[in-house]
Design a protein around this motif. Sequence first.
Motif, short mmCIF file in Angstrom:
data_model
loop_
_atom_site.label_atom_id
_atom_site.label_comp_id
_atom_site.label_asym_id
_atom_site.label_seq_id
_atom_site.Cartn_x
_atom_site.Cartn_y
_atom_site.Cartn_z
N LEU A 196 0.71 -1.21 -0.09
CA LEU A 196 -0.12 0.00 -0.01
C LEU A 196 0.92 1.21 0.01
N ARG A 197 1.90 1.14 0.55
CA ARG A 197 2.78 2.36 0.74
C ARG A 197 3.24 2.63 -0.62
N ILE A 198 3.90 1.46 -1.17
CA ILE A 198 4.26 1.93 -2.74
C ILE A 198 3.24 2.55 -3.51
N ALA A 199 2.03 1.79 -3.51
CA ALA A 199 0.79 2.17 -4.31
C ALA A 199 0.52 3.58 -4.03
N ARG A 200 0.78 4.15 -2.67
CA ARG A 200 0.31 5.58 -2.39
C ARG A 200 1.57 6.43 -2.96
N THR A 201 2.63 6.08 -3.03
CA THR A 201 3.90 6.83 -3.56
C THR A 201 3.83 7.21 -5.05
N VAL A 202 3.27 6.05 -5.79
CA VAL A 202 2.99 6.11 -6.96
C VAL A 202 1.93 7.10 -7.33
N SER A 203 0.96 6.91 -6.59
CA SER A 203 -0.36 7.73 -6.84
C SER A 203 -0.20 9.04 -6.69
N ALA A 204 0.75 9.42 -5.40
CA ALA A 204 0.94 11.00 -5.27
C ALA A 204 1.67 11.68 -6.25
N ALA A 205 2.46 10.76 -6.76
CA ALA A 205 3.33 11.46 -8.11
C ALA A 205 2.44 11.71 -9.22
N LEU A 249 -2.71 20.76 -14.61
CA LEU A 249 -3.99 21.42 -14.72
C LEU A 249 -3.81 23.04 -14.53
N LYS A 250 -3.00 23.30 -13.58
CA LYS A 250 -2.76 24.72 -13.25
C LYS A 250 -1.83 25.55 -14.11
N THR A 251 -1.20 24.73 -14.81
CA THR A 251 -0.24 25.49 -15.85
C THR A 251 -1.06 25.55 -17.18
N PHE A 252 -1.65 24.57 -17.56
CA PHE A 252 -2.18 24.27 -19.13
C PHE A 252 -3.38 23.35 -19.18
N PRO A 253 -4.70 23.76 -18.80
CA PRO A 253 -5.69 22.79 -18.60
C PRO A 253 -5.84 22.02 -19.79
N PRO A 254 -6.12 20.58 -19.58
CA PRO A 254 -6.32 19.71 -20.84
C PRO A 254 -7.78 19.65 -21.14
N ARG A 255 -7.84 19.36 -22.46
CA ARG A 255 -9.31 19.25 -23.22
C ARG A 255 -10.32 18.21 -22.31
N PHE A 256 -9.50 17.09 -21.75
CA PHE A 256 -10.26 16.11 -20.94
C PHE A 256 -9.28 15.43 -20.29
N VAL A 257 -9.76 14.69 -19.16
CA VAL A 257 -8.72 13.79 -18.53
C VAL A 257 -9.69 12.44 -18.42
N ILE A 258 -8.76 11.41 -18.46
CA ILE A 258 -9.23 10.10 -18.42
C ILE A 258 -8.27 9.47 -17.37
N ALA A 259 -8.96 8.98 -16.52
CA ALA A 259 -7.86 8.20 -15.31
C ALA A 259 -8.25 6.57 -15.31
N LYS A 260 -7.27 5.84 -15.58
CA LYS A 260 -7.34 4.46 -15.49
C LYS A 260 -6.77 3.78 -14.34
N GLY A 261 -7.74 3.16 -13.76
CA GLY A 261 -7.46 2.34 -12.37
C GLY A 261 -8.33 3.17 -11.07
N GLY A 262 -8.85 2.29 -10.40
CA GLY A 262 -9.50 2.77 -9.20
C GLY A 262 -8.66 3.64 -8.19
N ILE A 263 -7.86 3.39 -7.67
CA ILE A 263 -6.88 4.29 -6.76
C ILE A 263 -6.45 5.45 -7.82
N THR A 264 -5.95 5.27 -8.90
CA THR A 264 -5.75 6.48 -9.69
C THR A 264 -6.67 7.38 -9.81
N SER A 265 -7.85 6.81 -10.36
CA SER A 265 -8.89 7.89 -10.80
C SER A 265 -9.49 8.25 -9.29
N SER A 266 -9.46 7.83 -8.27
CA SER A 266 -9.77 8.50 -7.03
C SER A 266 -9.03 9.68 -6.67
N ASP A 267 -7.63 9.43 -6.51
CA ASP A 267 -6.62 10.46 -6.20
C ASP A 267 -6.65 11.49 -7.20
N VAL A 268 -6.81 11.26 -8.49
CA VAL A 268 -6.65 12.31 -9.65
C VAL A 268 -8.21 13.13 -9.29
#
Length: 502
Positions: free
Chosen positions: A405-414, A423-442
Amino acid sequence: MPLEADVLAAFPAEVQIPARLVADSVAASSEASPRVLVVLDDDPTGTQSVANLPVLTRWEVADFAWAFAYEVDGQRQRAVYVLTNTRSLDPAEAAYRNEEIVRNALAAAAATAGTDEGALRLSFVSRSDSTLRGHYPLEPDVIAATVTAVNGEATDGVVIVPAFPDAGRVTIGGVHYMRGTGADAGTLTPVAETEFARDASFGFANSEMAKYVEEKSQGRFAADSVIVLDLNIIRAGAAAGDPAISAKAIADAIESATDSTPIVADIVTENDFRALALGLEEAESRGKKLLYRVGPPFVRGRIGQEVRTALTSEEAYEGNTPSEAGGLIVVGSHVGVTTRQLNALTEQHSAARIVEIDVEKLLGDNAGEYLDETVGTVVAALHEGDVIVHTSRLLIRTDDAAESLRIARTVSAAVVAVVNRTLKTFPPRFVIAKGGITSSDVAAHGLEIRHAIVRGPMLPGIVSLWEPVDGPAKGIPYIVFAGNVGDDQSLADVTRKLSSTF
């Protein structure tokens, strides 16, 4: 592997039930005191089967007040989703978060007592994985205990419905299966024989749901104490074509439930969900107090919502002007189907820039510098077109669940940092997040979404579009894409709908 047709041959045909019949039953039970399902979703992919419902990534009392007041066509919605992300937490953190959410939801409901409609009644849904991963029985245990602590109400039964037919997960004869695809179409594989059962944090050995309950509860609930609503009960009204017969059979079978008795339900079709919903309505009208531990489509069936057709490209941007930037596709999941989907997308979308986040570098001494370089690369590429950001496919494994879980969190935080800074530099047209933890944190941190509306699916029943209603991502379509759903072409299909360069 058994053939699905052979397994089903022992049971009645499904009972045809229109969604409106369930919706009317729910409305009737809400006349005196309106009821809302509060769905504690352990990752955001549970929204993929519903449409036009509010979703929260924060759960203060004020957030629930907003969600409870949200209306479509002048009608309060029957369910509210709360993104808990507890599948990425350890058990103690998951328990604390569940309790906090339930307490705040109940407080917000109590504050509606002075309204014209009267105080809301809440029912709680612990939404988790259709392949049986997650904090079970901890989460329904905590919800039940918190409800009792707040209002003295005891839970009679916990209804367990992991089925997700749109994604090939069905429960027949009390056994949970995955449907085969391709050359294996028509076959069923017991879920304990799939890669999901070998999950580093939430692995399991049993596909028979009663035995799964005994395994996960460490014997607190013996397999023979579990009530199994098999298809003979769910489809009891088949011969007469009468849903009321099924509803009565289900309520009768639940009658003996007390002290959080586990109740497992067979589900193969949408009609089975609707039959179950009518039976649960009947059981609750008799006074049964129930909690739910379920896969994604349960809520749709439980509230009588029609199956929403997939959103078109035009509908995805309806009410908003798409940006001229490229879209951002973020892939964090490591399950086999995700890697195949990623490969298909990169092969077909030759105009997209591919940026790999090296997990070993994230765990190294120069992680900060490496992240700066990655963000710069992504922002520059978005000026030219779509960007596919994915973590390296080599999964770093450990036998220690906490370390995993710690490794997963480190990757997700990055990943979150890359999305947020982009997002705060150049907002994208759309965002797709693939994966449960990934999409939650994004969602919660990368895009800083606090309140959103689930508009509907991008693919039939399995991939949802959120419209953020506040924060820096307001108006940018956000696509929540579970790691374990879809065929090899699904990620490419969704990207093609949203992209201006694919």
